[in-house]
Motif scaffolding. Structure first.
Motif, mmCIF file in Angstrom:
data_model
loop_
_atom_site.group_PDB
_atom_site.id
_atom_site.type_symbol
_atom_site.label_atom_id
_atom_site.label_comp_id
_atom_site.label_asym_id
_atom_site.label_seq_id
_atom_site.Cartn_x
_atom_site.Cartn_y
_atom_site.Cartn_z
ATOM 1 N N ASN A 16 5.357 -9.182 7.948
ATOM 2 C CA ASN A 16 6.333 -9.182 8.915
ATOM 3 C C ASN A 16 7.207 -9.608 7.289
ATOM 4 O O ASN A 16 7.680 -11.425 7.441
ATOM 5 C CB ASN A 16 5.692 -10.869 9.357
ATOM 6 C CG ASN A 16 4.777 -10.383 10.504
ATOM 7 O OD1 ASN A 16 5.632 -9.236 11.023
ATOM 8 N ND2 ASN A 16 4.028 -10.973 11.077
ATOM 9 N N LEU A 17 6.537 -9.968 6.565
ATOM 10 C CA LEU A 17 7.356 -10.465 4.738
ATOM 11 C C LEU A 17 9.088 -10.464 4.801
ATOM 12 O O LEU A 17 9.106 -8.725 5.452
ATOM 13 C CB LEU A 17 6.874 -10.183 3.809
ATOM 14 C CG LEU A 17 4.926 -10.988 4.260
ATOM 15 C CD1 LEU A 17 4.759 -10.809 2.219
ATOM 16 C CD2 LEU A 17 5.369 -12.730 4.227
ATOM 17 N N SER A 18 9.799 -10.757 4.004
ATOM 18 C CA SER A 18 10.631 -9.719 4.322
ATOM 19 C C SER A 18 10.721 -8.762 2.978
ATOM 20 O O SER A 18 9.687 -8.428 1.695
ATOM 21 C CB SER A 18 11.698 -11.149 2.998
ATOM 22 O OG SER A 18 11.873 -11.444 2.503
ATOM 23 N N ARG A 19 12.080 -8.224 2.428
ATOM 24 C CA ARG A 19 11.277 -7.682 1.400
ATOM 25 C C ARG A 19 11.155 -8.123 0.292
ATOM 26 O O ARG A 19 10.694 -7.660 -0.674
ATOM 27 C CB ARG A 19 13.020 -6.609 1.313
ATOM 28 C CG ARG A 19 13.486 -5.213 0.722
ATOM 29 C CD ARG A 19 12.393 -4.138 1.671
ATOM 30 N NE ARG A 19 12.429 -2.281 1.418
ATOM 31 C CZ ARG A 19 11.405 -2.300 1.305
ATOM 32 N NH1 ARG A 19 10.515 -1.995 2.688
ATOM 33 N NH2 ARG A 19 12.212 -0.458 0.478
ATOM 34 N N GLU A 67 9.531 -10.493 -0.219
ATOM 35 C CA GLU A 67 8.649 -11.007 -0.397
ATOM 36 C C GLU A 67 7.269 -10.267 -0.115
ATOM 37 O O GLU A 67 6.886 -10.146 -0.967
ATOM 38 C CB GLU A 67 8.319 -11.855 0.533
ATOM 39 C CG GLU A 67 9.306 -13.632 0.612
ATOM 40 C CD GLU A 67 9.576 -13.691 1.695
ATOM 41 O OE1 GLU A 67 9.158 -15.196 1.921
ATOM 42 O OE2 GLU A 67 8.633 -13.482 2.977
ATOM 43 N N LYS A 68 7.757 -8.998 0.290
ATOM 44 C CA LYS A 68 7.060 -7.931 -0.005
ATOM 45 C C LYS A 68 6.746 -7.119 -1.514
ATOM 46 O O LYS A 68 5.692 -6.577 -1.994
ATOM 47 C CB LYS A 68 7.725 -6.742 1.522
ATOM 48 C CG LYS A 68 6.962 -7.165 2.809
ATOM 49 C CD LYS A 68 7.702 -5.714 3.393
ATOM 50 C CE LYS A 68 7.766 -5.842 4.771
ATOM 51 N NZ LYS A 68 8.040 -4.565 5.786
ATOM 52 N N LEU A 128 17.255 -5.601 -2.947
ATOM 53 C CA LEU A 128 16.649 -7.003 -2.764
ATOM 54 C C LEU A 128 18.230 -7.819 -2.564
ATOM 55 O O LEU A 128 19.225 -7.539 -3.129
ATOM 56 C CB LEU A 128 16.052 -7.083 -4.181
ATOM 57 C CG LEU A 128 14.821 -6.912 -3.860
ATOM 58 C CD1 LEU A 128 13.897 -7.700 -5.011
ATOM 59 C CD2 LEU A 128 13.931 -7.107 -2.411
ATOM 60 N N ASP A 129 18.087 -8.813 -2.030
ATOM 61 C CA ASP A 129 19.786 -9.511 -1.683
ATOM 62 C C ASP A 129 19.125 -10.545 -3.508
ATOM 63 O O ASP A 129 17.626 -10.312 -3.952
ATOM 64 C CB ASP A 129 19.962 -10.401 -0.486
ATOM 65 C CG ASP A 129 18.181 -11.522 -1.013
ATOM 66 O OD1 ASP A 129 17.447 -11.153 -1.629
ATOM 67 O OD2 ASP A 129 17.826 -12.204 0.199
ATOM 68 N N GLY A 138 16.121 -12.535 -3.682
ATOM 69 C CA GLY A 138 14.954 -12.394 -3.771
ATOM 70 C C GLY A 138 15.467 -11.652 -5.614
ATOM 71 O O GLY A 138 14.597 -11.509 -5.979
#
Lengths: 241, 272
Positions: B137-140, B142-143, B168-169, B172
């Motif tokens: 359920n984490l963002s890219r 965070e993963k 990544l943005d 990130g």
């Protein structure tokens, strides 16, 4: 998501205090005993015990009910399969046994973290290759589900609608090739996952931080399972009831 | 001391595709080196070879002076960590804490050491408070950090990062580069983004199956032919100064906005 639900409730269940080995031994013994019953009364008694254990485990009702409904589908299938040859009572008995056995297995898998369960299986000398297959099944189930979700979204985004008719040959053809693509992608993802496992030191031995130690709770649970099996056997033999 | 030594290594897949062709380079202990090349250049395959997940059909790989082969791979992998390009390939367990602990537990570390490693790694990767979260359920970004934390918790002497900033943005990417720049291990970073390589590493090996070149960034960025052959783009700020050079305004080849600002400041001050 499926992934969240699988181990999420295990650590929150009241049965987490039990040693995974006692849960495995007790619940598998109940499952096998139930599968061998032929009389309706002990089958119903076993079903009652399985439902009572599910209720006592503290698992959320919605989670349990949803998974029991999947087992219900199999029970329905068993009923329809047995009905023409064995009659209503035998078909009913088969369905009850399917639900009761399914409920014990559901309880076991819901209240024991997956890796602890595999470790307990290894303790009872369950073949390593089957344990490894269970671990990979655990991960690959999500791969299949996720790949399928992605492909369904991609089809939908490009205006695909199917399932309206079994005569829709183009639609069925697209669904069939999508299923093939899901398998292909899941295979490649699976290979990548196995490499990442090796890179992080996995060499076929399941390790967890959980200390396996039998306590008074475990002995009480095993005594309960033993007493239930004895009662079911006496009911089956007509000594009780 | 040499951490990684790759000598004349070739690897061909079963379908005949040549992924790595007679590749040789060395990485010293504590060095940070980028493996630069276009998509499909063999960077990921090279990392799998270096981790002992595949074995070269030709040539040899030495890790910390020891020959990497079928018999030594398992032992040497304890000193190395690979962060895969796609974190979904790597994240296995249902909770962030369990996933980060997966490697240390496999290494057979005592429970208190595992707990300490995971705690420290969660802190250092900015994941404090994420321990009970479901990784899926984490963002890219965070993963990616969970994947890096899972490797860092094993305390590797050598880290391989495959396209660490892909997908990544901006935030990130910045967070991740910050985490990587705080690490003090030997590091090899595979990427096709020169800008990313510049921000994390000190020098680069440029490959497209075989080695095209090797050197520091000022050396590589001044070699237009090499960049073209490897389908690489110099950073925008470097290209701007290249264009100025073509017009006869030769101020140097900065590789970062900060360097460019310094050059321009000096040039403007000297003029006034």
């Amino acid at each position: 998501m499926l992934h969240d639900a699988l181990d999420f409730y295990a650590t929150r269940s009241r049965f987490i205090i039990l040693d995974p080995r006692s849960k495995l031994a007790g619940l598998l013994a109940l499952t096998v005993t139930t599968a061998l019953l032929t009389q309706l009364a002990p089958m119903l008694a076993s079903l009652g015990v399985s439902v009572a254990l599910l209720a006592a485990s503290g698992l959320p009702i919605r989670h349990t009910a949803r998974r029991l409904s999947y087992i219900g589908v199999f029970a329905g299938f068993a009923f329809i399969s047995v009905l023409p040859f064995g009659g209503v009572w035998r078909a009913l008995g088969t369905s009850i046994r399917v639900i009761a056995c399914g409920a014990y297995v559901l309880l076991l898998s819901s209240v024991t973290p997956s890796f602890d369960l595999v470790r307990a299986l290894r303790f009872f000398r369950f073949p390593p290759i089957l344990c490894e297959m269970l671990i990979f099944l655990y991960r690959y189930l999500f791969l299949f589900a996720e790949e399928n979700e992605r492909m369904a979204a991609a089809r939908k985004a490009r205006g695909f609608r199917a399932g309206n008719s079994l005569l829709d040959r183009r639609g069925l053809g697209i669904l069939a090739s999508s299923a093939g693509a899901v398998l292909y992608r899941a295979y490649h993802r699976g290979m990548a996952v196995s490499r990442t496992l090796a890179a992080r030191g996995y060499e076929g031995n399941v390790r967890t931080l959980t200390q396996f130690r039998l306590k008074a709770y475990d002995l009480a649970f095993l005594a309960f399972a033993g007493a239930t099996i004895l009662s079911l056997s006496l009911l089956q033999l007509g000594v009780m009831g | 001391m040499t951490s990684i030594s790759v000598r004349n290594v070739s690897y061909r897949y079963e379908d005949g595709t040549l992924a790595v062709d007679r590749l040789s380079f060395e990485v010293a202990k504590g060095e940070r080196v980028a493996v630069l090349g276009p998509n499909g250049a063999g960077k990921s395959t090279l990392f799998e070879l270096l981790m002992g997940l595949r074995f070269p059909q030709q040539g040899s790989i030495h890790i910390m002076g020891e020959d990497l082969h079928g018999g030594s791979a398992s032992r040497l992998r304890r000193h190395m960590g690979l962060v895969f390009q796609d974190p979904d390939d790597q994240i296995f367990m249902p909770r962030v804490w369990d996933d980060i602990a997966f490697g240390p537990i496999n290494m057979g570390l005592p429970e208190d050491v595992v707990r300490a490693n995971v705690h420290r790694t969660l802190e250092s990767t900015g994941l404090a408070g994420f321990d009970g979260r479901a990784p899926h359920n984490l963002s890219r970004g965070e993963k990616k950090r969970v994947a890096i934390a899972g490797v860092l918790a094993m305390e590797p002497d050598i880290m391989f990062l495959d396209e660490p900033t892909a997908e990544l943005d901006c935030q990130g990417r910045r967070d991740l580069i910050g985490v990587l720049n705080d690490l003090h291990t030997t590091m090899l970073v595979a990427t096709h983004e020169v800008q990313t390589a510049l921000e994390i590493t000190d020098r680069a090996v440029v490959i497209d199956h075989s080695k095209l070149g090797e050197g520091t960034y000022p050396e590589l960025l001044s070699n237009k032919d090499l960049l073209d052959r490897a389908s690489l783009d110099a950073p925008s700020i470097t290209r701007l100064f290249e264009l100025l050079e073509k017009d006869g305004i030769s101020l140097g080849r900065p590789t970062s906005v900060e360097q460019a600002a310094e050059i321009l400041r000096k040039a403007l001050l000297s003029r006034s």
